[in-house]
Structures are given as structure tokens and as C-alpha cells.
Design a protein around this motif. Structure first.
Motif, PDB file in Angstrom:
ATOM      1  N   ASN A   1       0.840  -1.190   0.000  1.00 38.90           N
ATOM      2  CA  ASN A   1       0.000   0.000   0.000  1.00 38.90           C
ATOM      3  C   ASN A   1       0.881   1.248   0.000  1.00 38.90           C
ATOM      4  O   ASN A   1       1.684   1.441   0.908  1.00 38.90           O
ATOM      5  N   ARG A   2       0.729   2.085  -1.004  1.00 37.88           N
ATOM      6  CA  ARG A   2       1.581   3.263  -1.107  1.00 37.88           C
ATOM      7  C   ARG A   2       1.316   4.288  -0.014  1.00 37.88           C
ATOM      8  O   ARG A   2       2.134   5.180   0.208  1.00 37.88           O
ATOM      9  N   ASP A   3       0.177   4.174   0.651  1.00 34.26           N
ATOM     10  CA  ASP A   3      -0.079   5.053   1.796  1.00 34.26           C
ATOM     11  C   ASP A   3       0.717   4.615   3.022  1.00 34.26           C
ATOM     12  O   ASP A   3       0.866   5.359   3.984  1.00 34.26           O
ATOM     13  N   VAL A   4       1.216   3.381   2.989  1.00 34.76           N
ATOM     14  CA  VAL A   4       1.979   2.843   4.110  1.00 34.76           C
ATOM     15  C   VAL A   4       3.461   2.748   3.771  1.00 34.76           C
ATOM     16  O   VAL A   4       4.326   3.197   4.521  1.00 34.76           O
ATOM     17  N   PHE A   5       3.775   2.149   2.615  1.00 35.44           N
ATOM     18  CA  PHE A   5       5.160   2.012   2.166  1.00 35.44           C
ATOM     19  C   PHE A   5       5.295   2.643   0.787  1.00 35.44           C
ATOM     20  O   PHE A   5       4.558   2.288  -0.136  1.00 35.44           O
TER      21      PHE A   5
END
Length: 467
Positions: A247-251
């Protein structure tokens, strides 16, 4: 193989001392209550049927509201521990703590055995196992129940040990190699950080076992099953490439990665952490310490001292598994970095001990014992302090809530204001709801009320203002 392994791992009494020190250091955690994310897993295990829970745990990019972590992290085996333990242990945190601590002790023993396989000198295994056991910086990876995903580490280390024995002769022992692949798969299904062991396995095999015979096909043959495993893992994690790997919001990759990377290098020097970072000379020393491990790695490469070079390089590479995090980083994220780092440093320490004049060398064990005792005391103090300002503070708040409201109407929402523990207010109070619903199964949820806000209460709702 087992007899040879035990023979090469002698003397074993320092390992017993290290294990005893580990248990002493983490003893305060065994009495600590549940904290933050723990309640998500507990609530999901209680509210979902076994079939629903298992399906949610194994579904990549899941959308189960009671188990939201399945969307961002594919750690099905780690999630399943709560489904197994919750019906038996319920609200008793001790069994959960014992599982995590047992996993850590297994990692210590496996580090000892790997060190004995990599180098015959007792100093290497004593230093490596000792650092992994009581390194104080990563205590939350063992003391916090939600860190049950840390069980990935002993499985990853067991995979490495099996691979070393599978490839110790010219003829590959395929049963052991198959076991190594299975163990790595189990590790990766506990936590994706387990993959950081693979570059070290490959590097050691190519440089040390195969002696850089890179043009010979037999050199690469034992690595093919791991390549297949990685391809299968990516295929599952991405749902046949229909979802991103993370997830780009996380990593995500960006400028923050290198800031995080340097911070992680600084955190390797385990001064006791403080909110907002360290000030004064401790902060200065931490900042100055950041280049130490990279410079040691370069020095080992230039000296063609390949064993510590590969181990230290693997430790540095492992930081890239957590540096892209956009949710923040801390010392506990170093848990999977410490074993290769400890092994690499153990080689260097053993080399330096050999340079000590013989009359002075007798003082080395005494110095090691003092360091062990001091680190054990430091670890115990940190775990005890964390228990006080984290889990115990949250339990005190929940006890006060239950004392004021022994029961609440079905479907009620608890609005929490006043002296709410800070950890329950982060990310808009996302951890508040599961903690309250675990106490009140009939509750609809909980909402954090920030200072100055006035909540709009519906009939039956509760406003709890903690003193």
C-alpha cells in the motif's frame, strides 16, 4: 547432523547464561496487559467465526472491518495465533506473552547454532547470541503482544541454518533444502520482513560456500527453489498482479526513505528513546554513529574479509525493508536487522580478541560478563518503564471507564474526553474503538473527543471524561 551441530556449538554454558539473562530482562513484560493493536486481533477472534477469521487472514488486500490490517499486511500465520489463543486464553495476556518470548529465545538459540556453523571460534557465537538476546533497543518486538509477528525471525533463522547444512558438501541435500524453503515460507507468512534473510543466504552461499564460482551452474542450483518461492509469494500478495505489492499510503519510495534509513542507523546505538528524539550529547553521539556500520562494511570488503562483509552488508540491506514506511519508524523495526549485524560484529570482535596479548586475554570473559549484566539491567528497566507508560496506563483508563459505567446500553457509543492516554488518541483514536468494544461487546464503538470539541450525543451514548 544433530550430534555434529551440538558438538560444534560447545561450550554450551554461556548460552544457558544468555538465555537466563533474556528471561530476566523480559520478565516485566509477562505481567503487562494488552495494548493498542492487541485489541483489534482479540475482538476479531471473538466476533468472527473461525471460518470468517481464517478467510480474512489469508486474503491479500482484505476488507474485513474487524481485521483491517489484512488490507496492508499479508501475515496470515501471525494473525492466526490470536484465533488459536483467544478461545483458550481469552483476556489473559500471559499465554500471548509466553509465545512471543519463546519465539525470541528460539531466535537466540538459532543465532548461536548459525554462528557455530559459520565460524568455530566460541567468541563468535557468544557475542552474536548475546547481542540478539538482550539488545535493548528492540524490546517492543518481544514485549508487545502484537509483535507475535516477530515469530517470523526464528523461522527465517531456521531456514538459513537448514540451508547451510543442505549445502555444506558438493552434493546438495535436497531434503534439507526443501525444509529450508518451507521454513522461509512459514516465516514470510508471519511477517514480510523475513525475506531480508534471503540476500544474506545468497551472499554467503556465493562468496563462502561456492567460493565465487559464479559461472558454474551447480552454484546457482540450490537457489532456484527460493526464486520460485519468491515468485509464488509475489503472485499471491498481488492477487495475480491485480494489486500492488504494498500500500503506497503505508510504504512508498521518496525522500523520506533516506531520512528514515539514516535514523535507523542512528537508532542502532540503543540509548533509551524519548518522544521527539534525543537531545544533548546522546543525540550527538547517535548522529555521529550513523556511518559506523557502513564504514565497517566497506573496510571488510576492501580487506576481502568476506564473512563479516556479507553479514554487515545484509544488515544494511535489511533496513530497506522498513525505511519506506510512512507511518513512522522506531527501534523495534530493527528486530530483523540485529541478527546479521550481531553475527558480523561478532566476527570482528573475535578477530580483535585474537590480537589481545595472551596475559590480558583472560580479562575478556570478565568484561563480557559485566556487559551482559549491564545490558540485562538496561533491558529490564526499559521493559518495566514501557509497561508503565504504555499498557498499564491504558489499563488504568479502561478500569476507570468500567468503574464509572459497569454496563452501557446496547448499541451505545462511548465518547472519550479528558485525560485519555496519548497512545489511544493517535490516528484519530483508531485504537480506542476495539479497546472499548472488547470491554463492552454490546457497544457500537468509541470516539475520541479532542480538547475544545463538544460531541453530539444520541440517546444511550456515553460521555466519559477521565480525570
Amino acid at each position: 547432523m544433530h550430534h555434529r551441530l551440538l558438538r560444534t556449538a560447545r561450550p554450551a554454558w554461556p548460552l544457558g547464561l544468555i538465555i537466563a539473562s533474556t528471561v530476566v530482562g523480559y520478565a516485566p513484560a509477562l505481567a503487562s496487559p494488552f495494548w493498542l493493536d492487541d485489541y483489534f486481533y482479540l475482538l476479531a477472534a471473538r466476533e468472527l467465526s473461525p471460518g470468517q477469521y481464517i478467510r480474512a487472514a489469508f486474503t491479500p488486500w482484505g476488507h474485513e472491518p474487524l481485521l483491517p490490517f489484512t488490507r496492508d499486511f499479508w501475515r496470515p500465520l501471525a494473525f492466526l495465533w490470536f484465533e488459536i489463543l483467544q478461545p483458550v486464553a481469552g483476556g489473559n495476556p500471559l499465554p500471548y506473552h509466553l509465545i512471543v518470548l519463546t519465539g525470541h529465545l528460539a531466535a537466540v538459540i538459532l543465532t548461536w547454532l548459525i554462528a557455530a556453523r559459520l565460524d568455530p571460534r566460541p567468541t563468535v557465537r557468544i557475542v552474536a547470541a548475546g547481542v540478539v538476546a538482550i539488545y535493548p533497543g528492540t524490546y517492543q518486538a518481544v514485549a508487545w503482544i502484537s509483535s507475535i509477528n516477530s515469530l517470523a525471525l526464528p523461522f527465517a533463522l531456521a531456514s538459513w541454518l537448514a540451508f547451510l547444512h543442505a549445502t555444506q558438501t558438493e552434493s546438495v541435500r535436497w531434503r534439507l533444502l526443501s525444509l529450508s524453503v518451507v521454513l522461509l515460507a512459514i516465516a514470510a507468512m508471519h511477517r514480510e520482513n523475513a525475506w531480508v534473510i534471503l540476500p544474506i543466504v545468497v551472499g554467503w552461499h556465493l562468496a563462502i560456500t561456492a567460493k565465487w564460482r559464479l559461472r558454474q551452474p551447480p552454484t546457482w542450483l540450490p537457489l532456484l527453489p527460493f526464486a520460485a518461492l519468491l515468485a509464488i509469494y509475489i503472485l499471491i500478495r498481488t492477487r495475480a498482479f491485480t494489486e500492488p505489492l504494498a500500500n503506497r499510503d503505508v510504504f512508498a519510495w521518496g525522500d523520506h526513505v533516506w531520512t528514515n534509513y539514516r535514523t535507523l542507523l542512528e537508532l542502532l546505538l540503543p540509548f533509551r528513546e524519548h518522544l521527539g528524539g534525543l537531545d544533548g550529547w546522546r543525540g550527538t553521539v547517535q548522529q555521529l554513529s550513523a556511518p559506523v556500520v557502513p564504514l565497517l562494511t566497506i573496510a571488510c570488503i576492501l580487506a576481502r574479509r568476506w564473512p563479516p562483509a556479507i553479514l554487515l552488508a545484509g544488515a544494511l540491506l535489511s533496513l530497506l525493508a522498513v525505511a519506506p514506511s510512512q507511518l513512522g519508524i522506531g527501534p523495534r523495526y530493527l528486530y530483523f536487522t540485529i541478527p546479521p549485524l550481531a553475527l558480523g560484529l561478532a566476527f570482528i570482535v573475535a578477530d580483535l580478541v585474537q590480537l589481545v596479548p595472551q596475559p590480558w586475554r583472560t580479562a575478556v570473559p570478565a568484561a563480557g560478563l559485566i556487559l551482559l549484566l549491564g545490558s540485562t539491567w538496561s533491558l529490564q528497566q526499559r521493559v518495566a518503564d514501557w509497561t508503565g507508560w504504555g499498557p498499564e496506563q491504558q489499563r488504568t483508563w479502561l478500569d476507570a471507564l468500567r468503574a464509572e459505567h459497569p454496563t452501557i446500553p446496547p448499541g451505545a457509543t462511548v465518547y472519550a474526553a479528558g485525560n485519555v492516554p496519548g497512545w489511544l488518541t493517535i490516528f484519530d483514536g483508531v485504537n480506542l474503538g476495539p479497546a472499548v468494544r472488547w470491554q463492552y461487546p454490546q457497544a457500537a464503538g468509541a470516539v475520541y473527543v479532542a480538547p475544545g470539541q463538544i460531541p453530539e450525543l444520541h440517546p444511550g451514548d456515553i460521555l466519559f471524561v477521565a480525570p
